[in-house]
Design an enzyme around this catalytic site. Structure first.
Site, PDB file in Angstrom:
ATOM      1  N   GLU A   1      -5.802  -5.072  10.365  1.00 36.70           N
ATOM      2  CA  GLU A   1      -4.759  -4.085  10.653  1.00 36.70           C
ATOM      3  C   GLU A   1      -5.093  -3.360  11.954  1.00 36.70           C
ATOM      4  OE1 GLU A   1      -2.526  -2.746   6.904  1.00 36.70           O
ATOM      5  OE2 GLU A   1      -4.347  -1.557   7.012  1.00 36.70           O
TER       6      GLU A   1
ATOM      7  N   SER B   1       3.039  -2.278  10.423  1.00 37.28           N
ATOM      8  CA  SER B   1       4.479  -2.356  10.677  1.00 37.28           C
ATOM      9  C   SER B   1       5.088  -3.703  10.283  1.00 37.28           C
ATOM     10  CB  SER B   1       4.788  -2.016  12.140  1.00 37.28           C
ATOM     11  OG  SER B   1       4.383  -0.678  12.419  1.00 37.28           O
TER      12      SER B   1
ATOM     13  N   LYS C   1       0.082   4.283  -0.301  1.00 33.36           N
ATOM     14  CA  LYS C   1      -0.537   5.498   0.264  1.00 33.36           C
ATOM     15  C   LYS C   1      -0.270   6.676  -0.670  1.00 33.36           C
ATOM     16  CE  LYS C   1      -0.211   3.331   4.724  1.00 33.36           C
ATOM     17  NZ  LYS C   1      -0.180   3.443   6.175  1.00 33.36           N
TER      18      LYS C   1
ATOM     19  N   GLY D   1       2.108   2.086  10.913  1.00 34.67           N
ATOM     20  CA  GLY D   1       3.082   3.169  10.807  1.00 34.67           C
ATOM     21  C   GLY D   1       3.758   3.530  12.122  1.00 34.67           C
TER      22      GLY D   1
ATOM     23  N   GLU E   1      -7.005   4.669   7.702  1.00 35.89           N
ATOM     24  CA  GLU E   1      -6.785   6.107   7.451  1.00 35.89           C
ATOM     25  C   GLU E   1      -8.010   6.716   6.786  1.00 35.89           C
ATOM     26  OE1 GLU E   1      -3.035   5.618   5.442  1.00 35.89           O
ATOM     27  OE2 GLU E   1      -2.130   5.030   7.349  1.00 35.89           O
TER      28      GLU E   1
ATOM     29  N   HIS F   1      -9.632   1.275   4.536  1.00 34.58           N
ATOM     30  CA  HIS F   1      -8.383   1.407   5.309  1.00 34.58           C
ATOM     31  C   HIS F   1      -8.628   2.325   6.510  1.00 34.58           C
ATOM     32  CE1 HIS F   1      -4.317   2.571   6.374  1.00 34.58           C
ATOM     33  NE2 HIS F   1      -3.923   1.470   5.776  1.00 34.58           N
TER      34      HIS F   1
ATOM     35  N   ASN G   1       0.866  -1.185   0.000  1.00 32.34           N
ATOM     36  CA  ASN G   1       0.000   0.000   0.000  1.00 32.34           C
ATOM     37  C   ASN G   1       0.902   1.234   0.000  1.00 32.34           C
ATOM     38  OD1 ASN G   1      -1.781   2.060   0.543  1.00 32.34           O
ATOM     39  ND2 ASN G   1      -2.286   1.373   2.623  1.00 32.34           N
TER      40      ASN G   1
HETATM   41  P1  PGA Z   1       2.590   0.226   7.768  1.00 30.68           P
HETATM   42  O1  PGA Z   1       1.152   0.475   7.105  1.00 30.68           O
HETATM   43  O2  PGA Z   1       3.114  -1.066   7.179  1.00 30.68           O
HETATM   44  O3  PGA Z   1       3.419   1.411   7.372  1.00 30.68           O
HETATM   45  O4  PGA Z   1       2.377   0.114   9.230  1.00 30.68           O
HETATM   46  C1  PGA Z   1       0.261  -0.578   6.857  1.00 30.68           C
HETATM   47  C2  PGA Z   1      -0.992  -0.049   6.226  1.00 30.68           C
HETATM   48  O5  PGA Z   1      -1.400   1.073   6.546  1.00 30.68           O
HETATM   49  O6  PGA Z   1      -1.631  -0.724   5.388  1.00 30.68           O
END
Ligand code: PGA
Length: 258
Positions: free
Chosen positions: A173, A219, A17, A179, A103, A101, A15
């Site tokens: 997730e 992560s 982003k 993140g 976010e 997601h 992803n």
């Molecule tokens: P990350 O993000 O691997 O940077 O923690 C995962 C995601 O948001 O899908």
């Protein structure tokens, strides 16, 4: 039943982003495809921003990489400024879409009801929906993890016909792991994923629960990929930060299971 399914083909999704121009994305995909070669025991997808999809699909043609979007709208066309439909994505050669997601849920107000409509719209146009679910830190501390996951799964899948259930993926997730560098332990992830699978069974039946691929995200990196993939029931990963660097994403794609 849960976790027995080593016949579910592992799925690794990057992803991106809001990172990478279309030229950067296309170059990354060509380099990735060169490094991983032909794969027949796992699937690899990358999800660039909308602006990078066209070039990404061209770069991925004839390789083991396919391309997903990061979001999709549920109407086919109309006066919906700023939105993109699943038919438009399919027309470009996009094969899937991340949906719901965290976010998008937290910054853009996406609800479980919207997620359900998007999952349905993706399936209708032959895209693989990758539906994201996961609890916040506060919810986990309050002991609400299972309740939150049950609600997100049953609501998000409420428009899916059982016959289509095998054509979707779910990403667990935990919001506190995205993140932050705080990965869920493989045991915590495995336990939550088993719960998600049970909930899929309640909503769509046990056969679908056994077929659906459930990914872990939050992560994920080269240092923890093998132990995550060793966990029964984890069928793949959704990777943010570590999917932006070629070396780390290649290592993740090349995970080894015991
Ligand atoms: P990350 O993000 O691997 O940077 O923690 C995962 C995601 O948001 O899908």
């Amino acid at each position: 039943m849960a976790g027995a399914g080593r016949d579910r083909v592992p799925l690794i999704v990057g992803n991106w982003k809001m990172f990478k121009t279309s030229a950067e994305g296309a170059r990354f995909i060509s380099d990735l495809a060169d490094q991983i070669g032909r794969l027949d025991d796992r699937e690899v997808m990358v999800a660039p921003p909308f602006t990078g999809l066209y070039e990404a699909v061209r770069a991925a043609e004839g390789t083991s990489v396919s391309v997903a979007a990061q979001d999709v709208f549920w109407e086919w066309e109309g006066a919906y400024t700023g939105e993109v439909s699943s038919g438009m994505l399919a027309d470009l050669g996009v094969r899937g879409s991340i949906i719901g997601h965290s976010e998008r849920r937290s910054y853009f107000g996406e609800t479980d009801e919207w997620v359900a409509k998007k999952v349905w719209a993706g399936l209708e146009r032959g895209l693989l929906p990758i539906m994201c679910v996961g609890e916040t830190e506060d919810e986990r501390e309050a002991g609400l993890t299972e309740e939150v996951l049950a609600r997100q799964v049953s609501a998000g899948l409420s428009s899916v016909r059982a016959a289509d259930g095998g054509r979707l993926a779910i990403a667990y997730e935990p919001v506190w792991a995205i993140g932050t560098g705080k990965t869920a332990t493989p045991e915590t992830a495995g336990k939550a994923i088993a719960h998600v699978r049970r909930e899929v069974g309640e909503t769509l039946g046990d056969d679908i629960a056994e077929a659906v691929r459930i990914l872990y995200g939050g992560s994920v990196g080269p240092f923890n990929i093998d132990e995550l993939m060793a966990q029964p029931g984890i069928d793949g990963v959704l990777v943010g930060g570590a999917s932006l660097q070629l070396g780390s994403f290649v290592r993740i794609v090349q995970f080894e299971r015991p």
